[in-house]
Write an enzyme that holds these catalytic residues in place. Structure first.
Site, PDB file in Angstrom:
ATOM      1  N   LYS A   1       5.400   1.734  -3.056  1.00 33.52           N
ATOM      2  CA  LYS A   1       5.325   3.089  -3.625  1.00 33.52           C
ATOM      3  C   LYS A   1       5.629   3.012  -5.101  1.00 33.52           C
ATOM      4  CE  LYS A   1       4.689   7.290  -1.985  1.00 33.52           C
ATOM      5  NZ  LYS A   1       4.009   7.727  -0.753  1.00 33.52           N
TER       6      LYS A   1
ATOM      7  N   GLY B   1      -2.640   8.260  -4.385  1.00 40.52           N
ATOM      8  CA  GLY B   1      -1.957   9.459  -4.855  1.00 40.52           C
ATOM      9  C   GLY B   1      -0.736   9.803  -4.019  1.00 40.52           C
ATOM     10  N   ASP B   2       0.026  10.744  -4.524  1.00 43.05           N
ATOM     11  CA  ASP B   2       1.136  11.386  -3.813  1.00 43.05           C
ATOM     12  C   ASP B   2       1.353  12.678  -4.612  1.00 43.05           C
ATOM     13  OD1 ASP B   2       3.336  10.544  -1.618  1.00 43.05           O
ATOM     14  OD2 ASP B   2       4.366  11.659  -3.170  1.00 43.05           O
TER      15      ASP B   2
ATOM     16  N   LYS C   1       0.853  -1.187   0.000  1.00 44.65           N
ATOM     17  CA  LYS C   1       0.000   0.000   0.000  1.00 44.65           C
ATOM     18  C   LYS C   1       0.881   1.226   0.000  1.00 44.65           C
ATOM     19  CE  LYS C   1      -3.869   2.200   0.161  1.00 44.65           C
ATOM     20  NZ  LYS C   1      -3.402   2.895  -1.071  1.00 44.65           N
TER      21      LYS C   1
ATOM     22  N   SER D   1      -6.912   5.800   3.604  1.00 46.28           N
ATOM     23  CA  SER D   1      -6.964   4.907   2.443  1.00 46.28           C
ATOM     24  C   SER D   1      -7.381   3.499   2.885  1.00 46.28           C
ATOM     25  CB  SER D   1      -5.590   4.817   1.772  1.00 46.28           C
ATOM     26  OG  SER D   1      -5.386   5.901   0.891  1.00 46.28           O
TER      27      SER D   1
ATOM     28  N   LYS E   1       5.374   3.413   8.423  1.00 46.28           N
ATOM     29  CA  LYS E   1       4.212   4.289   8.584  1.00 46.28           C
ATOM     30  C   LYS E   1       2.930   3.459   8.613  1.00 46.28           C
ATOM     31  CE  LYS E   1       3.968   7.547   5.496  1.00 46.28           C
ATOM     32  NZ  LYS E   1       3.619   8.484   4.394  1.00 46.28           N
TER      33      LYS E   1
ATOM     34  N   THR F   1      -4.506  13.596   5.150  1.00 43.56           N
ATOM     35  CA  THR F   1      -3.076  13.747   5.476  1.00 43.56           C
ATOM     36  C   THR F   1      -2.838  15.057   6.227  1.00 43.56           C
ATOM     37  OG1 THR F   1      -2.614  12.545   3.434  1.00 43.56           O
ATOM     38  CG2 THR F   1      -0.739  13.550   4.551  1.00 43.56           C
TER      39      THR F   1
ATOM     40  N   GLN G   1       7.142   3.927   3.951  1.00 39.48           N
ATOM     41  CA  GLN G   1       5.737   3.505   3.960  1.00 39.48           C
ATOM     42  C   GLN G   1       5.539   2.222   4.776  1.00 39.48           C
ATOM     43  OE1 GLN G   1       3.837   5.585   1.465  1.00 39.48           O
ATOM     44  NE2 GLN G   1       2.172   5.106   2.834  1.00 39.48           N
TER      45      GLN G   1
ATOM     46  N   ASN H   1      -2.361  19.358  -1.802  1.00 38.03           N
ATOM     47  CA  ASN H   1      -3.434  18.776  -0.989  1.00 38.03           C
ATOM     48  C   ASN H   1      -3.103  18.753   0.509  1.00 38.03           C
ATOM     49  OD1 ASN H   1      -4.189  15.922   0.301  1.00 38.03           O
ATOM     50  ND2 ASN H   1      -5.915  16.738  -0.853  1.00 38.03           N
TER      51      ASN H   1
HETATM   52  N1  GLU Z   1       1.135   9.063  -0.558  1.00 33.75           N
HETATM   53  C1  GLU Z   1       0.558   9.029   0.743  1.00 33.75           C
HETATM   54  C2  GLU Z   1       1.624   8.696   1.762  1.00 33.75           C
HETATM   55  O1  GLU Z   1       2.743   9.109   1.614  1.00 33.75           O
HETATM   56  C3  GLU Z   1      -0.689   8.165   0.829  1.00 33.75           C
HETATM   57  C4  GLU Z   1      -0.546   6.755   0.382  1.00 33.75           C
HETATM   58  C5  GLU Z   1      -1.877   5.999   0.332  1.00 33.75           C
HETATM   59  O2  GLU Z   1      -2.925   6.572   0.632  1.00 33.75           O
HETATM   60  O3  GLU Z   1      -1.812   4.827  -0.018  1.00 33.75           O
HETATM   61  O4  GLU Z   1       1.399   8.058   2.762  1.00 33.75           O
END
Ligand code: GLU
Length: 446
Positions: free
Chosen positions: A126, A165-166, A90, A378, A114, A210, A111, A241
């Site tokens: 990612k 997204g990112d 994810k 998410s 996190k 976020t 990630q 965002n």
């Molecule tokens: N890009 C965001 C992050 O850095 C969200 C990733 C997601 O929602 O999967 O955590």
């Protein structure tokens, strides 16, 4: 750094030459892990950390597309499926000209921890591309997204890998990507992507999550010291965002957010940022930040080419990009009376800046904890998709708040247990690591 960890870090550097952002992310984690490896030799015996540093799968592909002038364009696409011990990979997709394997690996590595910290069943991954959406027409962005998904579709799925997204990937891009996935696979598989539009499987609060989460995290940190966001003078960098929603939540909690920025410079507005105006310029028109000062007049001014961190404030929410806040900026901020930082972006503070904040006693929430609200929501979107349900704004917002409180408390308790009270960097890295390490241990050498 502990000796064994140092050797392993050197090995990671050798195996991944030139990937400086990945090296930085690995170093930050390793620096926190000393007390863990000495207490838990079983992790080293099972090669947990060595395995964690090697992505389970790395996909690199060509993205050919035709621009509006009829010229063939070639970009490079990436998906790094880093760790699936806790759930499907994810993590977001970033479309930005700076993207190369080292950036995607740093983001994917962060990630893992996190996502573990959120307490949700999601692994880490990612992806992205060096495609630059700036100045491209909607039709060009659509053709690019369709070409990107024409390769990516075979690697993802609601139980396999769930992108979102990112930077450079928002609702528009997720729409085009989802449309192409649906067309190729002939499945309305809503759980394959998150950040979808609200009428076709998206979740309320996901767009805000976020930025909201980062400010909630700052509020929790301040409350441990008998303070709160109320009355704080907040410095926000970026105007995407995350930044816009950090400003919104800061205002809701009674703070005054006075700055926003983009690559051309920053605006400072002594009366507090007029969010409606900023949204109209940045979201609706994709314009420049200088237009904000031009239209707002009186209280606001635009400063070209300078650092937003020159502005005095009590709380900073860096929400632009990696390494945007260096040692000099940290020094200035501390001198100007900063008391807390919650990172809205991924790794926005350099390692030296982070050290300086910690030494100065600034409450410091690292990105892998403070910006976890986005990916956590998410995961809530995935839950809604799996049960074909839609939740109310209030319910989803409450869940986000509970999750952020949980992330905060987990960091603090873990930091305490490992002899670094109040150090959220140590707490976040150790708590995230242990959760993933225990799952990997249980699942054997895979
Ligand atoms: N890009 C965001 C992050 O850095 C969200 C990733 C997601 O929602 O999967 O955590």
């Amino acid at each position: 750094m502990e000796r064994g960890l140092e050797n392993l870090r050197d090995e990671v550097f050798r195996r991944n030459p030139g990937e400086s952002e990945f090296h930085q992310a690995v170093t930050e984690v390793f620096e926190a892990l000393g007390p863990v490896v000495s207490r838990h030799p079983e992790y080293a015996d099972a090669g947990i950390l060595r395995r964690m540093c090697e992505p389970e799968r790395q996909i690199i592909f060509r993205i050919p597309w035709v621009d509006d002038a009829g010229t063939v364009q070639i970009n490079r696409g990436f998906r790094v499926e880093f760790n699936s011990a806790l759930g499907p990979y994810k993590g977001g997709l970033r479309f930005h000209p700076s993207v190369y394997l080292g950036i995607i690996k740093f983001l994917g590595f962060e990630q893992i921890f996190k996502n573990a910290l959120t307490g949700m069943p999601i692994g880490g991954g990612k992806g992205g591309s060096d495609f630059d959406p700036a100045g491209r027409s909607d039709a060009e962005v659509m053709r690019f997204c369709q070409s990107f998904m024409t390769e990516l579709y075979r690697h993802i799925g609601e139980h396999t890998d769930v992108p979102a997204g990112d930077i450079g990937v928002g609702a528009r891009e997720i729409g085009y990507l989802f449309g192409q996935y649906k067309r190729i696979t002939n499945r309305f598989e809503s759980g394959v992507l998150t950040g979808k539009g609200i009428t076709w499987g998206g979740s309320l609060v996901r767009p805000e999550a976020t930025g909201y989460g980062a400010v909630m995290f700052a509020d929790r940190m301040l409350r441990t010291h008998g303070r709160s966001m109320e009355g704080q003078r907040v410095l926000v960098s970026g105007s995407g965002n995350v930044a816009l929603n950090a400003i919104a939540k800061a205002e809701q909690l009674g703070a005054v957010a006075v700055t926003a920025s983009d690559s051309s410079g920053y605006v400072v507005d002594e009366a507090g940022i007029d969010l409606e105006l900023l949204r109209e310029i940045k979201e609706a028109r994709r314009g420049r930040i200088s237009e904000y000062a031009e239209q707002r007049g009186g209280t606001a001014r635009f400063v070209a080419g300078a650092s937003v961190w020159d502005v005095p404030g009590t709380v900073a929410i860096p929400s632009a990009t990696q390494n945007e806040l260096d040692e000099n900026a940290a020094q200035t901020l501390v001198k100007n009376g900063l008391i807390a930082v919650a990172e809205g972006a991924n790794m926005p503070s350099t390692q030296k800046a982070t050290e300086l904040f910690l030494q100065a006693g600034v409450l410091f929430g690292p990105g892998k904890a403070a910006n976890a609200g986005g990916v956590a929501t998410s995961a809530l979107e995935m839950q809604q998709n799996a049960s074909r349900d839609t939740w109310s704004f209030e319910n989803t917002h409450d869940r986000l708040e509970t999750i952020m409180t949980g992330v905060h408390d987990r960091c603090l308790e873990t930091a305490d247990q490992y002899g670094a009270p109040g150090n959220y960097v140590v707490g976040a890295n150790i708590a995230g690591f242990i959760k993933v390490a225990d799952a990997m241990l249980a699942q054997g050498v895979v």
